[in-house]
Design an enzyme around this catalytic site. Structure first.
Site, PDB file in Angstrom:
ATOM      1  N   CYS A 274       0.832  -1.199   0.000  1.00 32.35           N
ATOM      2  CA  CYS A 274       0.000   0.000   0.000  1.00 32.35           C
ATOM      3  C   CYS A 274       0.875   1.261   0.000  1.00 32.35           C
ATOM      4  O   CYS A 274       1.425   1.622  -1.036  1.00 32.35           O
ATOM      5  CB  CYS A 274      -0.994  -0.047   1.161  1.00 32.35           C
ATOM      6  SG  CYS A 274      -2.423   0.997   0.851  1.00 32.35           S
TER       7      CYS A 274
ATOM      8  N   HIS B 236      -3.869  -4.891   0.475  1.00 35.68           N
ATOM      9  CA  HIS B 236      -3.311  -5.499   1.693  1.00 35.68           C
ATOM     10  C   HIS B 236      -3.424  -7.022   1.639  1.00 35.68           C
ATOM     11  O   HIS B 236      -4.383  -7.595   2.180  1.00 35.68           O
ATOM     12  CB  HIS B 236      -4.062  -4.967   2.924  1.00 35.68           C
ATOM     13  CG  HIS B 236      -3.793  -3.536   3.204  1.00 35.68           C
ATOM     14  ND1 HIS B 236      -2.766  -3.112   4.018  1.00 35.68           N
ATOM     15  CD2 HIS B 236      -4.393  -2.414   2.754  1.00 35.68           C
ATOM     16  CE1 HIS B 236      -2.752  -1.798   4.063  1.00 35.68           C
ATOM     17  NE2 HIS B 236      -3.732  -1.339   3.309  1.00 35.68           N
TER      18      HIS B 236
ATOM     19  N   GLU C 221      -1.892  -9.153   3.225  1.00 41.67           N
ATOM     20  CA  GLU C 221      -1.748  -9.775   4.551  1.00 41.67           C
ATOM     21  C   GLU C 221      -3.108 -10.106   5.186  1.00 41.67           C
ATOM     22  O   GLU C 221      -3.207 -10.982   6.038  1.00 41.67           O
ATOM     23  CB  GLU C 221      -0.909  -8.889   5.487  1.00 41.67           C
ATOM     24  CG  GLU C 221      -1.560  -7.601   5.985  1.00 41.67           C
ATOM     25  CD  GLU C 221      -1.434  -6.416   5.025  1.00 41.67           C
ATOM     26  OE1 GLU C 221      -1.184  -6.642   3.824  1.00 41.67           O
ATOM     27  OE2 GLU C 221      -1.607  -5.267   5.483  1.00 41.67           O
TER      28      GLU C 221
HETATM   29  N1  GLN Z   1      -1.669   6.829   3.080  1.00 39.80           N
HETATM   30  C1  GLN Z   1      -1.841   6.113   1.865  1.00 39.80           C
HETATM   31  C2  GLN Z   1      -3.220   6.329   1.250  1.00 39.80           C
HETATM   32  O1  GLN Z   1      -4.145   6.708   1.929  1.00 39.80           O
HETATM   33  C3  GLN Z   1      -1.592   4.633   2.063  1.00 39.80           C
HETATM   34  C4  GLN Z   1      -2.570   3.972   2.986  1.00 39.80           C
HETATM   35  C5  GLN Z   1      -2.123   2.609   3.430  1.00 39.80           C
HETATM   36  O2  GLN Z   1      -0.941   2.282   3.398  1.00 39.80           O
HETATM   37  N2  GLN Z   1      -3.047   1.794   3.892  1.00 39.80           N
HETATM   38  O3  GLN Z   1      -3.381   6.107   0.084  1.00 39.80           O
END
Ligand code: GLN
Length: 543
Positions: free
Chosen positions: A380, A515, A517
Site C-alpha cells: 500500500c 493489503h 496480509e
Molecule cells: N496513506 C496512503 C493512502 O491513503 C496509504 C494507505 C495505506 O498504506 N493503507 O493512500
C-alpha cells in the site's frame, strides 16, 4: 439449532480474548460444526478506522469494506470464515443507528432509552443472519467492570434468558497470576471478576484462566467452588510458544469437550486437529531462518502490524523457515546513516502507513533494496513509496511526491476522488469526512500474463484483494515509470488504477496497492508472502 457462546474478559485487558474466541471457533470447526464469530466493542467511535494505530492497533478490513477490530483478523485466520461488516459493532455504531431511527420517528413517540432500545439494537446485531450457523461466538470487548461495557453485558444477559441454557453459554477469561514471593497461583482476582459479572446478572459456565503454569488441582477446585462452575469447566489457558498452538492447548485442557457437554452434544468422536498439528510442527521445527526488515512508522507497537506479522509467519510456514522480523522505524534512515542495518537482511518490506513523517526513510529503504538487489515487498503506502523512489531516482522527476503531503510538481501519487465499484461510481470530496471514506474492501485487479505476480497467483488473470487507502499511483506517469524498468503487472479492470508493480531487473521486487496480509491464513499462506519469503531464502543462500 444455533447456539451462542458469549466471551467476556476480566481482571486486566490484553489477556488474548480474541485468540481465545478464535481458538474455540477452530476447535468447534475441527469437530465439524459451522461457526460465526462476532465482536462487540464498547468504545464510542463508529468503527476503529479513524483511530490511531497506537490507540487501537491494526484496522482489519473485510471484503465488504468495513474497517473493523483486529480480532476479526484472528477469527478469519483461525477459522477461514470471511468476516463481514455485521461481525463487528461498536457503541458508537449502535447509538448512531438508534438515534437515526429516533429522528426518523420509528419509535412512535416512545422515550428512547438504553434499556430496551440500545440493548435491543445490540441483540439484533448479535442475532442478525446467524440462523444457518451451528455456533455463534460473541466476544465482548473491554474488561468486565468498565462503565462502557454495561449495555453489552445487559444485552447478553437478556439473550441468555431468552435463548435458555440449551442455546447460550457464558465463558469468562480471567487471569490467575503467579506471585513469586508466595510461590503460589492466586485465585482472588478471578473470584472478584466473576463477582463483577454476577453483579450484572451473568453466571459464567466456564472460566478460561490465563496462567503461566498449570493450575494445581486444589486451586482449580477453589475457583470452581467460589465461582459456581464445574471444576472441569475451569480451563487453564497456558502461555504457549506460538498462537497457533492455542487450539491444541485448549483441547488438551478439555475446553471443547466442556462446551459440548454444556450444550448436551456428544464429544467423543469426530475431532480432526491434524491441520493445527501440522502448522505447529512447521512453526516449531523450521529448516532454516531468514531475516526480514519491516520498515514502518508504528514499529514500537506491534499490534499495529498484526496481520502483516502473521502473514510473514505464514510465508515462513510455506517455506519451512523461521522468519525473524527486524522492526525498523523508517525515521532512522532519514540522514542516510543507519542503512547498514538493512545489510544483513534477506528481505525488506515497506509497510502501509499514513502521513509524511518517516517517508524519506521509507524511500531510502526502497532505494537500498532496489540497488542492492535485496528482495523487496511494498504494501500500500510501501508501493507508493517505491513509485516515488523510481520517479525521483530513475525518471529524473526530483519533485515527484504524493499529494497526501501537500501540492507538488509531479504528483505520481494523487488523491482519488472517483472510482468504479462494480457498476457504480464512488465519489469523494477533498476535505470530506475521514471515517469510512477510503477505497475500502475487496476490489478486482487484472494481472498481466507472464509476470512474476501472475505466476505467483498460479497463472490467474483476475484476483480480488482488500484495499484501504485514499491515494493512488497516478496512471499518467505509467509510461515514464515503465521506461525506468517498472512493470505494471496488475491494474484495475478499467485500466485506470495501478494495483501491482514489479521489476524484472531485480530478484524480487513487488509493490501492491492492496493489503494481501489480510487474506493470509496459516493453513493457506498468501502466495505473495510465500513468494517473498522464498526469495528471501534464495537471497540467504547467496550471502
Ligand atoms: N496513506 C496512503 C493512502 O491513503 C496509504 C494507505 C495505506 O498504506 N493503507 O493512500
Amino acid at each position: 439449532m444455533t447456539r451462542y457462546v458469549f466471551i467476556t474478559g476480566g481482571v486486566v485487558s490484553s489477556l488474548g480474548k480474541g485468540i481465545a474466541s478464535a481458538s474455540l471457533g477452530a476447535l468447534l470447526q475441527a469437530r465439524g460444526f459451522s461457526v460465526c464469530l462476532r465482536k462487540l466493542d464498547p468504545y464510542l467511535n463508529v468503527d476503529p478506522g479513524t483511530m490511531s494505530p497506537y490507540q487501537h492497533g491494526e484496522v482489519y478490513v473485510t471484503d465488504d469494506g468495513a474497517e473493523t477490530d483486529l480480532d476479526l483478523g484472528h477469527y478469519e485466520r483461525f477459522t477461514g470464515v470471511p468476516a463481514s461488516r455485521f461481525d463487528n459493532a461498536t457503541t458508537g455504531r449502535i447509538y448512531s443507528e438508534v438515534i437515526a431511527k429516533e429522528r426518523h420517528g420509528d419509535y412512535l413517540g416512545a422515550t428512547v432509552q438504553v434499556i430496551p432500545h440500545i440493548t435491543d439494537a445490540i441483540k439484533e446485531v448479535i442475532l442478525r443472519d446467524t440462523k444457518h450457523f451451528d455456533f455463534v461466538l460473541v466476544e465482548i470487548g473491554g474488561t468486565v467492570g468498565d462503565i462502557e461495557s454495561l449495555p453489552f453485558l445487559e444485552a447478553i444477559r437478556q439473550l441468555g434468558n431468552e435463548l435458555g441454557p440449551e442455546r447460550a453459554m457464558f465463558v469468562h477469561l480471567t487471569l490467575v497470576p503467579y506471585i513469586p514471593s508466595a510461590g503460589e497461583l492466586k485465585t482472588k482476582p478471578t473470584q472478584h471478576s466473576v463477582k463483577e459479572l454476577l453483579n450484572v446478572g451473568i453466571q459464567p459456565q466456564m472460566l478460561l484462566c490465563r496462567c503461566d503454569r498449570p493450575i494445581p488441582e486444589n486451586e482449580r477446585r477453589k475457583i470452581a467452588l467460589f465461582c459456581n462452575v464445574r471444576p472441569q469447566a475451569v480451563i487453564a489457558a497456558l502461555d504457549v510458544d506460538t498462537i497457533y498452538a492455542v487450539p491444541i492447548s485448549y483441547h488438551t485442557e478439555g475446553m471443547d469437550r466442556e462446551v459440548l457437554r454444556h450444550f448436551d452434544l456428544p464429544a467423543d468422536d469426530g475431532l480432526d486437529l491434524s491441520r493445527w498439528n501440522e502448522i505447529v510442527e512447521a512453526v516449531r521445527s523450521p529448516e532454516g531462518e531468514v531475516r526480514i526488515a519491516v520498515v514502518g512508522k508504528y514499529t514500537n507497537l506491534l499490534d499495529a502490524y498484526k496481520s502483516l506479522a502473521e502473514a510473514l509467519t505464514h510465508g515462513g510456514i510455506a517455506n519451512r523457515v523461521k522468519v525473524q522480523l527486524d522492526w525498523v522505524d523508517s525515521e532512522v534512515f532519514e540522514n542516510g546513516g543507519a542503512l547498514h542495518r538493512l545489510e544483513d537482511c534477506n528481505g525488506i518490506l515497506v509497510a502501509a502507513g499514513f502521513g509524511e513523517r518517516g517517508t524519506r526513510g521509507k524511500i531510502e529503504a526502497v532505494r537500498f533494496a532496489r540497488e542492492k538487489h535485496v528482495p523487496f515487498f511494498g504494501i500500500c503506502f510501501g508501493m507508493q513509496m517505491a513509485v516515488i523512489e523510481a520517479a525521483r531516482n530513475l525518471c529524473g522527476l526530483r519533485c515527484a511526491s504524493s499529494t497526501e503531503f501537500g501540492p507538488c510538481e509531479d504528483p505520481v501519487v494523487g488523491l482519488l476522488t472517483e472510482w468504479a465499484r462494480g457498476n457504480e461510481v464512488e465519489r469523494r470530496m477533498e476535505g470530506g469526512d475521514l471515517g469510512g471514506t477510503m477505497r475500502l474492501g475487496a476490489y478486482p485487479a487484472v494481472l498481466s500474463p507472464g509476470t512474476l505476480v501472475s505466476e505467483l497467483y498460479g497463472g490467474a488473470t483476475w484476483i480480488e484483494e482488500r484495499h484501504r487507502h485514499r491515494y493512488e499511483v497516478n496512471v499518467s506517469y505509467k509510461e515514464c515509470l515503465e521506461r525506468s524498468g517498472m512493470v505494471f503487472s496488475g491494474m484495475s479492470p478499467d485500466g485506470v488504477l495501478p494495483e501491482i508493480i514489479e521489476r524484472p531487473d531485480h530478484p524480487w521486487f513487488v509493490g501492491v496497492q492492496y493489503h494481501p496480509e489480510l487474506k493470509s491464513k496459516p493453513f493457506d499462506p498468501h502466495p505473495l508472502f510465500a513468494g517473498f519469503i522464498a526469495a528471501a531464502v534464495r537471497q540467504a543462500r547467496l550471502v
